[in-house]
Design a protein around this motif. Structure first.
Motif, PDB file in Angstrom:
ATOM      1  N   GLU A 105       0.824  -1.219   0.000  1.00  0.00           N
ATOM      2  CA  GLU A 105       0.000   0.000   0.000  1.00  0.00           C
ATOM      3  C   GLU A 105       0.852   1.261   0.000  1.00  0.00           C
ATOM      4  N   ALA A 106       2.091   1.167   0.509  1.00  0.00           N
ATOM      5  CA  ALA A 106       2.966   2.334   0.567  1.00  0.00           C
ATOM      6  C   ALA A 106       3.677   2.593  -0.757  1.00  0.00           C
ATOM      7  N   ILE A 107       3.694   1.602  -1.634  1.00  0.00           N
ATOM      8  CA  ILE A 107       4.383   1.738  -2.924  1.00  0.00           C
ATOM      9  C   ILE A 107       3.386   1.921  -4.062  1.00  0.00           C
ATOM     10  N   MET A 108       2.178   1.415  -3.870  1.00  0.00           N
ATOM     11  CA  MET A 108       1.177   1.387  -4.931  1.00  0.00           C
ATOM     12  C   MET A 108       0.911   2.773  -5.518  1.00  0.00           C
ATOM     13  N   GLY A 109       1.094   2.914  -6.823  1.00  0.00           N
ATOM     14  CA  GLY A 109       0.767   4.152  -7.530  1.00  0.00           C
ATOM     15  C   GLY A 109       1.782   5.261  -7.410  1.00  0.00           C
ATOM     16  N   ARG A 110       2.828   5.077  -6.572  1.00  0.00           N
ATOM     17  CA  ARG A 110       3.785   6.180  -6.369  1.00  0.00           C
ATOM     18  C   ARG A 110       4.624   6.437  -7.611  1.00  0.00           C
ATOM     19  N   ALA A 111       5.053   5.365  -8.302  1.00  0.00           N
ATOM     20  CA  ALA A 111       5.846   5.577  -9.524  1.00  0.00           C
ATOM     21  C   ALA A 111       5.006   6.267 -10.590  1.00  0.00           C
ATOM     22  N   ARG A 112       3.741   5.862 -10.717  1.00  0.00           N
ATOM     23  CA  ARG A 112       2.873   6.504 -11.709  1.00  0.00           C
ATOM     24  C   ARG A 112       2.627   7.971 -11.373  1.00  0.00           C
ATOM     25  N   GLN A 113       2.708   8.293 -10.090  1.00  0.00           N
ATOM     26  CA  GLN A 113       2.558   9.687  -9.682  1.00  0.00           C
ATOM     27  C   GLN A 113       3.630  10.557 -10.328  1.00  0.00           C
ATOM     28  N   PHE A 114       4.822   9.970 -10.519  1.00  0.00           N
ATOM     29  CA  PHE A 114       5.929  10.706 -11.147  1.00  0.00           C
ATOM     30  C   PHE A 114       6.064  10.359 -12.629  1.00  0.00           C
ATOM     31  N   LYS A 115       5.050   9.641 -13.154  1.00  0.00           N
ATOM     32  CA  LYS A 115       4.958   9.343 -14.589  1.00  0.00           C
ATOM     33  C   LYS A 115       6.141   8.514 -15.100  1.00  0.00           C
ATOM     34  N   PHE A 116       6.507   7.482 -14.334  1.00  0.00           N
ATOM     35  CA  PHE A 116       7.449   6.492 -14.837  1.00  0.00           C
ATOM     36  C   PHE A 116       7.130   5.151 -14.179  1.00  0.00           C
ATOM     37  N   HIS A 117       7.826   4.129 -14.604  1.00  0.00           N
ATOM     38  CA  HIS A 117       7.594   2.770 -14.118  1.00  0.00           C
ATOM     39  C   HIS A 117       8.937   2.125 -13.845  1.00  0.00           C
ATOM     40  N   SER A 118       9.011   1.351 -12.781  1.00  0.00           N
ATOM     41  CA  SER A 118      10.246   0.624 -12.491  1.00  0.00           C
ATOM     42  C   SER A 118       9.922  -0.829 -12.170  1.00  0.00           C
ATOM     43  N   GLU A 119      10.888  -1.708 -12.446  1.00  0.00           N
ATOM     44  CA  GLU A 119      10.706  -3.127 -12.156  1.00  0.00           C
ATOM     45  C   GLU A 119      10.515  -3.351 -10.657  1.00  0.00           C
ATOM     46  N   ALA A 120      11.212  -2.553  -9.834  1.00  0.00           N
ATOM     47  CA  ALA A 120      11.093  -2.716  -8.384  1.00  0.00           C
ATOM     48  C   ALA A 120       9.689  -2.369  -7.917  1.00  0.00           C
ATOM     49  N   SER A 121       9.169  -1.215  -8.333  1.00  0.00           N
ATOM     50  CA  SER A 121       7.824  -0.820  -7.883  1.00  0.00           C
ATOM     51  C   SER A 121       6.773  -1.786  -8.408  1.00  0.00           C
ATOM     52  N   HIS A 122       6.982  -2.320  -9.613  1.00  0.00           N
ATOM     53  CA  HIS A 122       6.039  -3.279 -10.182  1.00  0.00           C
ATOM     54  C   HIS A 122       5.879  -4.486  -9.272  1.00  0.00           C
ATOM     55  N   ARG A 123       6.953  -4.882  -8.618  1.00  0.00           N
ATOM     56  CA  ARG A 123       6.906  -6.039  -7.721  1.00  0.00           C
ATOM     57  C   ARG A 123       6.450  -5.660  -6.316  1.00  0.00           C
ATOM     58  N   PHE A 124       7.025  -4.595  -5.757  1.00  0.00           N
ATOM     59  CA  PHE A 124       6.699  -4.238  -4.376  1.00  0.00           C
ATOM     60  C   PHE A 124       5.232  -3.840  -4.211  1.00  0.00           C
ATOM     61  N   GLU A 125       4.631  -3.181  -5.214  1.00  0.00           N
ATOM     62  CA  GLU A 125       3.250  -2.772  -5.053  1.00  0.00           C
ATOM     63  C   GLU A 125       2.294  -3.957  -5.139  1.00  0.00           C
ATOM     64  N   ARG A 126       2.784  -5.098  -5.597  1.00  0.00           N
ATOM     65  CA  ARG A 126       1.966  -6.315  -5.638  1.00  0.00           C
ATOM     66  C   ARG A 126       2.263  -7.245  -4.465  1.00  0.00           C
TER      67      ARG A 126
END
Length: 801
Positions: free
Chosen positions: A341-362
């Motif tokens: 819940e702390a990672i979900m959507g944060r990368a999209r907030q800055f308009k990019f995507h990372s492999e790390a956030s893709h995993r941690f938000e799930r």
């Protein structure tokens, strides 16, 4: 996700061919989109060694190489900048066929014969590197087939992963699935603890337990950050879709792909004062490893050192503390569990995507952090050398293991087949679940890497996946067949679409989110419903009218040299509604009525010899609207009014039996100037709910009596509209018993002396018929006199002689 089959088979090696393996994965819920070899088909390419090299006698950039093929020495003319004596590289021999059906034959290059071609990686379709020959290791066996040596027949399996299966975003996760499906043993990577040879530690303060549940790390000193990444690791990374960057970055990416554990490596000299894990402060900034600088908000987690942000927690590291292959010798390796819940959507907030956030938000495994950190350290020491310190493990807020119960009889009812307790136990054991069975009820403890097992149906799904969907018989349910009677007084959306299409309109489907300027210009809506996360900056609000999308369709077609466009759309619009009830409370809601809108632009009819070309006008579209309403068109009223999108003098508000039914009119000249079209389209927008209503058909006996026609011509003031005339006639016909014989009437002529005339002549035709008897002249004249008297009284008309 890309899965190398050869890498997968080092973890679990079932006795299945590639196609069968892909089918089993797909049927278990890991949908395989495609499976392709690591390199396209080619033949006749071997490992070769340059034994001698000399300049070309007639070309500065070419060199003449003597190349050992393992069975012979051949002469090759080569222009690659890295060609040198002793280099081993792929050689396409005479008769070889390269990707693209490129055949290799003997050639003469500036007067020197060449008996083959030394190849780059791009020429073999391995990757896009084309700056020089593909350099092979010094121990590569000369004469070996390059496809076998580089394992180019390895299948790259692309899996379309669903969001709930974060545990399969790694080779180990997919291997677990294959092991459960086939029963083959799972071979885990080595998690053996490395030797601790120094006692150095780094202070870590986890200040936000709702951000970070577990933070582990260790110091490693004396590494060679410039070490070369092993070829086997580079190959596996490339086949998983990752490019090789540097040894430490490659190792971190490798562990993420192998175990599903994103990690980060800090330059120890840049964080020597320790780390703090916290939420960001308003206005803090960070330059990311990608070079992008972001301004942070308190909803974003960070790792900071000495008050300066060094990394976006669980998303991407910062440039300030990144390792430098030229200067870094001491590092700090971090592995953590970040709350999804702390990672979900944060990368999209800055308009990019990372492999790390893709995993941690799930959700990433929170229990095996230390084992994964040991695996990371092991690879660092093997490739870069160095001395490792002890692991510091900060467990501050770990999830409680979830226990889910599943009733065996409930499982059988849902699946529709009898699955025995022995088979269910075998499924759960194969998936690595800890469980107990008591009186037909399984209690399963969800593994630390499975965040999708929360309710009974989740366990039933697991049983179905592993048991095999194909083993569940395809039996149609038994139920009474009841015919559903469609209401005859209601036209569905398909009937509406067919009706509009029959009027020569083509259907379009536009986005429900539109430009804010459209709402202001075309709907007069200054407070549209805004999207929290728009897919594009210009598509930021929800539409309250369909007209903007249709105008964009016309403009697009006009730019592509279409001269006649007739389009319609049936869809929802979105308006604020403050009268929505939530229990006893009235809350602001969204009203979503369905509208039918259309637009006609260009000639009224397709170009042809039988009808003179003319532009479509208001009355053409008005006739289409009347056709859509059918027999109810008699109740339509077109009232001159103003609409933000429409021409002030050429638009009308539509009423049906006193209810607002929509709008029709030409586009406003102001908006026409902003569009790239040369004439104004005619638009309409109707209430689809009103349009869908239809009266019940009434069967009437056809009259055998003749129809009588009478014409009535009269002078009337130009301020009196035809709508007022028809309203008077309909009211008179409805309220006078003798006028029931009037079946229809129609205007067929309009005449004015000039534009300044205050009177105009209207000529109307009336159709009269009696169902029982032939009408005589006296009866007809009586009816026409009643009509004339009504018009005289209401509008002061004068009958023409």
């Amino acid at each position: 996700m890309f899965v190398s089959e050869s890498w997968l088979r080092t973890l679990v090696n079932p006795s299945l061919d590639s196609d069968t393996l892909c089918h089993r994965l797909t049927m278990a819920g890991l949908e395989v989109e495609e499976s392709v070899p690591a390199a396209p088909a080619f033949t006749g390419v071997v490992v070769a060694e340059i034994t001698d090299i000399a300049p070309h006698p007639d070309a500065d950039r070419l060199r003449v190489c003597q190349v050992n093929t393992g069975t012979d020495t051949v002469q090759i003319v080569c222009g690659a900048p890295n060609a040198r004596q002793g280099l081993k590289a792929p050689l396409a021999q005479l008769g070889a066929v390269l990707p693209g059906d490129f055949k290799i034959g003997k050639a003469k290059m500036r007067g020197v014969e060449s008996f083959g071609m030394l190849c780059s990686a791009k020429e073999l379709g391995i990757n896009e590197e084309a700056s020089g020959l593909l350099e092979l290791p010094a121990d590569a066996p000369v004469g070996a087939d390059i496809r076998d040596y580089l394992d180019l027949d390895d299948q790259i399996i692309e899996i379309k992963m669903t969001p709930n299966r974060a545990d399969c975003l790694s080779m180990l996760g997919v291997a677990r699935e294959v092991s459960a499906l086939t029963g083959d043993a799972l071979t885990l990577p080595s998690f053996a603890p490395v030797a601790v040879s120094i006692d150095d530690r780094l202070a870590v303060d986890v200040q936000a337990p709702d951000l970070c549940g577990r933070f582990a790390g260790r110091v490693v000193r004396g590494i060679n950050a410039a070490a070369e990444t092993p070829a086997w690791m580079v190959k596996r990374l490339e086949r998983a879709g990752q490019r090789s960057v540097s040894a430490l970055v490659d190792i971190s990416n490798y562990v993420m792909l192998e175990l599903g554990r994103p990690t980060h490596v800090f330059d120890l000299d840049k964080i020597k004062n320790g780390l703090e894990v916290r939420w960001a402060k308003e206005g803090e900034t960070l330059e990311l490893l990608s070079g992008k600088e972001v301004t942070l908000t308190p909803e974003v987690g960070v790792i900071a050192s000495n008050g300066v942000v060094q990394s976006l927690a669980g998303i991407m590291g910062g440039e300030d503390s990144a390792v430098d292959p030229e200067s870094t010798t001491d590092i700090y390796i971090e592995a953590a569990f970040w709350w999804p819940e702390a990672i979900m959507g944060r990368a999209r907030q800055f308009k990019f995507h990372s492999e790390a956030s893709h995993r941690f938000e799930r959700g990433v495994d929170y229990d095996h952090v230390i084992e994964h950190l040991e695996r990371m350290t092991q690879l660092v020491l093997d490739i870069c050398g160095g001395q490792a310190g002890p692991i510091d493990d900060h467990q501050v807020n770990l999830p409680e293991p979830v226990q889910v119960q599943m009733r065996l009889d409930r499982c059988n009812r849902v699946l529709g087949i009898p699955v025995s307790a022995e088979e269910v136990s075998q499924v759960f054991s194969g998936l690595g679940f800890e469980y107990t069975l008591d009186d037909g009820v399984y209690t399963v403890t969800s593994p630390s890497y499975r965040f999708d097992l929360r309710i009974e149906e989740d366990l039933i799904e697991e049983v179905a996946r592993i048991y095999g969907f194909e083993r569940i018989p395809d039996l149609a349910p038994k139920a009474p067949a009841e015919m559903l009677v469609l209401p005859e007084t209601l036209k569905g959306p398909h009937a509406l679409r067919a009706q509009v299409a029959a009027l020569d309109y083509q259907e379009v489907i536009n986005f429900a989110f539109v430009e804010e300027a459209w709402e202001q210009n075309y709907a007069g809506n200054t407070d549209p419903i805004r999207l929290l996360n728009p897919i594009a900056s210009q598509l930021a609000v929800m539409r309250s009218s369909l007209l903007g999308g249709l105008l964009a369709n016309i403009e697009h077609n006009a730019r592509h040299r279409q001269t006649r466009v007739r389009v319609f759309e049936l869809g929802k619009v979105f308006m604020r509604d403050a009268s929505v009830k939530d229990g006893d409370l009235t809350v602001a809601g969204v009203h979503q009525p369905v509208r039918l809108a259309g637009a006609a632009w260009g000639p009224a009819y397709p170009e042809q010899w039988g009808v003179k070309t003319r532009a479509v006008d208001f009355f053409d579209v008005k006739a289409d609207i009347e056709n859509l309403f059918g027999v109810r068109a008699a109740g339509l009223r077109f009232i001159a009014d103003t609409h933000p999108a429409l021409h002030p003098g050429r638009c009308a508000r539509i009423e049906l039996d006193g209810k607002d039914a929509g709008w029709v009119g030409e586009l406003h000249p102001q908006w026409l100037q902003q569009l790239d079209i040369n004439s104004a389209p005619v638009l309409f927008e109707l209430d689809a709910e009103l349009l869908s209503e239809s009266p019940m058909p009434e069967v009437q006996r056809q009259s055998r009596q003749p129809v009588v026609q009478r014409d009535l011509a009269f002078w009337v003031d130009t301020t009196v509209s035809y709508q007022q005339i028809t309203d008077t006639l309909r009211s008179t016909i409805q309220n006078h018993a003798d006028l029931s014989l009037v079946k229809n009437f129609r205007l067929f002529d309009v005449w004015k002396a000039d534009a300044q005339a205050t009177e105009q002549s209207l000529a109307m035709r009336f159709w009269l018929q009696d169902a029982e008897a032939t009408l005589d002249d006296a009866k007809v004249e009586h009816i026409m006199q009643i009509i004339l008297d009504a018009l005289v009284q209401a509008h002061q008309i004068r009958q023409r002689a």
